[in-house]
Scaffold this motif. Structure first.
Motif, short mmCIF file in Angstrom:
data_model
loop_
_atom_site.label_atom_id
_atom_site.label_comp_id
_atom_site.label_asym_id
_atom_site.label_seq_id
_atom_site.Cartn_x
_atom_site.Cartn_y
_atom_site.Cartn_z
N ALA A 49 -13.94 -25.59 -49.46
CA ALA A 49 -13.11 -26.99 -49.47
C ALA A 49 -12.13 -26.99 -50.87
O ALA A 49 -11.09 -27.50 -50.97
CB ALA A 49 -14.09 -28.32 -49.18
N MET A 50 -12.97 -26.48 -51.96
CA MET A 50 -12.47 -26.56 -53.38
C MET A 50 -11.26 -25.84 -53.35
O MET A 50 -10.20 -26.23 -53.84
CB MET A 50 -13.37 -26.04 -54.35
CG MET A 50 -14.62 -27.05 -54.63
SD MET A 50 -15.53 -26.38 -55.80
CE MET A 50 -16.59 -28.04 -56.12
N ILE A 51 -11.38 -24.53 -52.41
CA ILE A 51 -10.01 -23.71 -52.67
C ILE A 51 -8.92 -24.24 -51.72
O ILE A 51 -7.87 -24.07 -52.36
CB ILE A 51 -10.47 -22.32 -51.82
CG1 ILE A 51 -11.47 -21.48 -52.90
CG2 ILE A 51 -9.42 -21.56 -51.61
CD1 ILE A 51 -12.13 -20.21 -52.34
N ALA A 52 -9.30 -25.07 -50.91
CA ALA A 52 -8.15 -25.68 -50.18
C ALA A 52 -7.50 -26.62 -50.68
O ALA A 52 -6.13 -26.93 -50.60
CB ALA A 52 -8.83 -26.42 -48.78
N VAL A 53 -8.13 -27.32 -51.84
CA VAL A 53 -7.66 -28.43 -52.52
C VAL A 53 -7.08 -27.93 -53.75
O VAL A 53 -5.98 -28.14 -54.50
CB VAL A 53 -8.54 -29.74 -52.82
CG1 VAL A 53 -8.14 -30.66 -53.84
CG2 VAL A 53 -9.11 -30.26 -51.53
N PHE A 54 -8.04 -27.16 -54.64
CA PHE A 54 -7.76 -26.78 -55.81
C PHE A 54 -7.00 -25.36 -56.15
O PHE A 54 -6.24 -24.98 -57.14
CB PHE A 54 -9.00 -26.55 -57.00
CG PHE A 54 -9.95 -27.78 -56.91
CD1 PHE A 54 -9.23 -29.01 -56.93
CD2 PHE A 54 -11.29 -27.74 -56.87
CE1 PHE A 54 -10.03 -30.32 -57.04
CE2 PHE A 54 -11.89 -28.94 -56.80
CZ PHE A 54 -11.41 -30.00 -56.85
N VAL A 74 1.28 -32.89 -53.46
CA VAL A 74 1.19 -31.99 -52.38
C VAL A 74 -0.12 -32.31 -51.82
O VAL A 74 -1.15 -31.69 -52.36
CB VAL A 74 1.71 -30.66 -52.51
CG1 VAL A 74 1.52 -29.97 -51.21
CG2 VAL A 74 3.10 -30.64 -53.10
N ASP A 75 -0.31 -32.73 -50.60
CA ASP A 75 -1.83 -32.66 -49.94
C ASP A 75 -2.01 -31.61 -49.12
O ASP A 75 -1.60 -31.27 -48.03
CB ASP A 75 -1.96 -34.09 -49.06
CG ASP A 75 -3.35 -34.21 -48.57
OD1 ASP A 75 -4.04 -33.25 -48.70
OD2 ASP A 75 -3.47 -35.04 -47.66
N LEU A 76 -2.66 -30.66 -49.43
CA LEU A 76 -3.20 -29.50 -48.65
C LEU A 76 -4.56 -29.38 -48.12
O LEU A 76 -5.13 -28.34 -47.93
CB LEU A 76 -2.84 -28.04 -49.37
CG LEU A 76 -1.33 -27.98 -50.05
CD1 LEU A 76 -1.35 -26.53 -50.85
CD2 LEU A 76 -0.55 -27.79 -48.94
N SER A 77 -5.36 -30.66 -48.06
CA SER A 77 -6.67 -30.48 -48.08
C SER A 77 -6.76 -30.14 -46.37
O SER A 77 -8.08 -29.68 -46.29
CB SER A 77 -7.35 -32.05 -48.05
OG SER A 77 -6.48 -33.00 -47.50
N TRP A 78 -5.95 -30.44 -45.69
CA TRP A 78 -6.14 -30.14 -44.14
C TRP A 78 -6.27 -28.33 -44.01
O TRP A 78 -6.98 -28.10 -42.94
CB TRP A 78 -4.73 -30.51 -43.55
CG TRP A 78 -3.68 -29.61 -43.92
CD1 TRP A 78 -2.60 -30.29 -44.70
CD2 TRP A 78 -3.02 -28.51 -43.55
NE1 TRP A 78 -1.59 -29.52 -45.12
CE2 TRP A 78 -1.72 -28.04 -44.40
CE3 TRP A 78 -3.47 -27.39 -42.85
CZ2 TRP A 78 -0.98 -27.29 -44.48
CZ3 TRP A 78 -2.89 -26.15 -42.79
CH2 TRP A 78 -1.49 -26.07 -43.51
#
Length: 293
Positions: A183-188, A244-248
Motif C-alpha cells: 500500500a505504501m508503494i502504491a501511494v509513496f 495525483v491520487d494513485l492509491s487505487w
C-alpha cells in the motif's frame, strides 16, 4: 482560565502515575519506575498477566487491576473513586508509554477533569528508540502509530501522510507488514526510503534500511517475525503530493469498483465504466473481475 497542576502539593488526594515499561529488554526499566510500582497502592495494567512477569522480575508485590480498551469506561469511574479517597495508582501498558497506541488517554482526561494530579515518568518508547538509530532525519518527525486495518481507510491515511515533509513513525504487526508495504508503494512510490526496525532492545534486534521496494522484497523472501516500528522518509514536495491520487493501485479490480460505488453512490455499471477509464482497461475485463466470471 489556565488550570495549574502542582503535582505533589495536595496530599489529601491520590496521584495517577503514568509509568513506562520496557519495550523488550527488562533492564530498561528505570529506577524511579520500579520504586513507583512498589510504592503505589494499585497498578492499573493493560494485561495483568504480562505485567505480572515484570513485577516478579523486580520483586514487586503491589496489587493489580485490569485496565484495557474493552473495560475502559467501567474502570475509569472505579479508579477515580480510589484516587479521590487518597489512594495512588500507577497506570502501565504492555510495553512503552501509556496512551501511545495503548490505553490511558481517557483516564488521564478524567483525572484532569476531577482535579487529580497526573504525573508522567520518562522511559522506554519504541518510536523514538527506532528514530534515533534509523539514519533518517530525527527532527521534525510525525508520529502516527498503527495504520487503519481496512484497506480503504488505510489508503486514505497514507494519502494524508504523503503530505508530510517530516520523517514519519509508524507501528506495524508482522502479519500485516507485507500488505502495508504494498500500500505504501502504491501511494509513496518504490523509491521512498524506509527503515524497518524489529525486536527493538531484544536479542534479535534488527534494522532493515533501504527503499520501499527493497523492504517489500525482504518481506516477501523472509519469514516475518517480531513487532515492527517503521521509520519513513518524509515527502520533500509536501502538500503537492496530493495532486495525483494513485492509491487505487493497491486495490483489486473488484475492490476498486466497490470503492467508486461507495464514494459516488453510483451503480456497479457506472463504477465499472469509471474504473476501466482510470486504469485504461476494457470494460469487459473490469466487469468480469467484479462479477468474478
Amino acid at each position: 482560565m489556565i488550570q495549574s497542576q502542582k503535582s505533589f502539593h495536595d496530599e489529601t488526594r491520590g496521584i495517577l502515575y503514568l509509568v513506562p515499561t520496557p519495550i523488550g529488554n527488562l533492564e530498561d526499566m528505570t529506577i524511579r519506575g520500579i520504586r513507583m510500582l512498589k510504592e503505589v497502592d494499585l497498578i492499573a495494567s493493560e494485561d495483568t498477566r504480562n505485567t505480572q512477569k515484570l513485577l516478579n522480575y523486580f520483586e514487586i508485590t503491589t496489587s493489580q487491576i485490569s485496565f484495557h480498551e474493552h473495560n475502559t469506561q467501567e474502570r475509569i469511574g472505579q479508579l477515580i473513586e480510589k484516587l479521590e479517597q487518597g489512594l495512588s495508582v500507577a497506570q502501565v501498558s504492555d510495553a512503552g508509554m501509556p496512551s501511545i497506541s495503548d490505553p490511558g488517554h481517557e483516564l488521564v482526561v478524567a483525572c484532569i477533569e476531577a482535579g487529580i494530579p497526573v504525573v508522567p515518568l520518562p522511559g522506554a518508547n519504541a518510536g523514538l528508540t527506532a528514530l534515533i538509530a534509523s539514519g533518517l532525519a530525527p527532527q521534525p518527525f510525525y508520529f502516527y502509530g498503527f495504520l487503519p486495518r481496512k484497506k480503504k481507510e488505510q489508503l486514505a491515511a497514507l494519502e494524508e501522510l504523503n503530505r508530510h515533509q517530516e520523517t514519519i513513525i509508524l507501528y506495524e504487526s508482522p502479519h500485516r507488514l507485507k500488505e502495508v508495504l504494498k500500500a505504501m508503494i502504491a501511494v509513496f512510490g518504490e523509491e521512498r526510503r524506509i527503515v524497518c526496525c524489529r525486536e527493538l532492545t531484544k536479542k534479535f534486534e534488527e534494522f532493515l534500511r533501504g527503499s520501499l521496494a527493497d523492504a517489500l522484497i525482504w518481506a516477501t523472501d523472509n519469514e516475518i517475525r517480531g513487532e515492527f516500528c517503521l521509520i519513513l522518509d518524509g515527502n520533500p514536495d509536501g502538500s503537492l503530493a496530493a495532486a495525483v491520487d494513485l492509491s487505487w493501485q493497491a486495490l483489486s479490480l473488484k475492490e476498486h469498483v466497490e470503492l467508486i460505488m461507495t464514494e459516488t453512490d453510483c451503480s456497479s455499471k457506472d463504477a465499472i465504466k469509471e474504473v476501466a477509464k482510470i486504469r485504461e482497461l476494457k470494460k469487459q475485463e473490469v466487469y468480469g473481475a467484479y462479477h468474478e466470471i
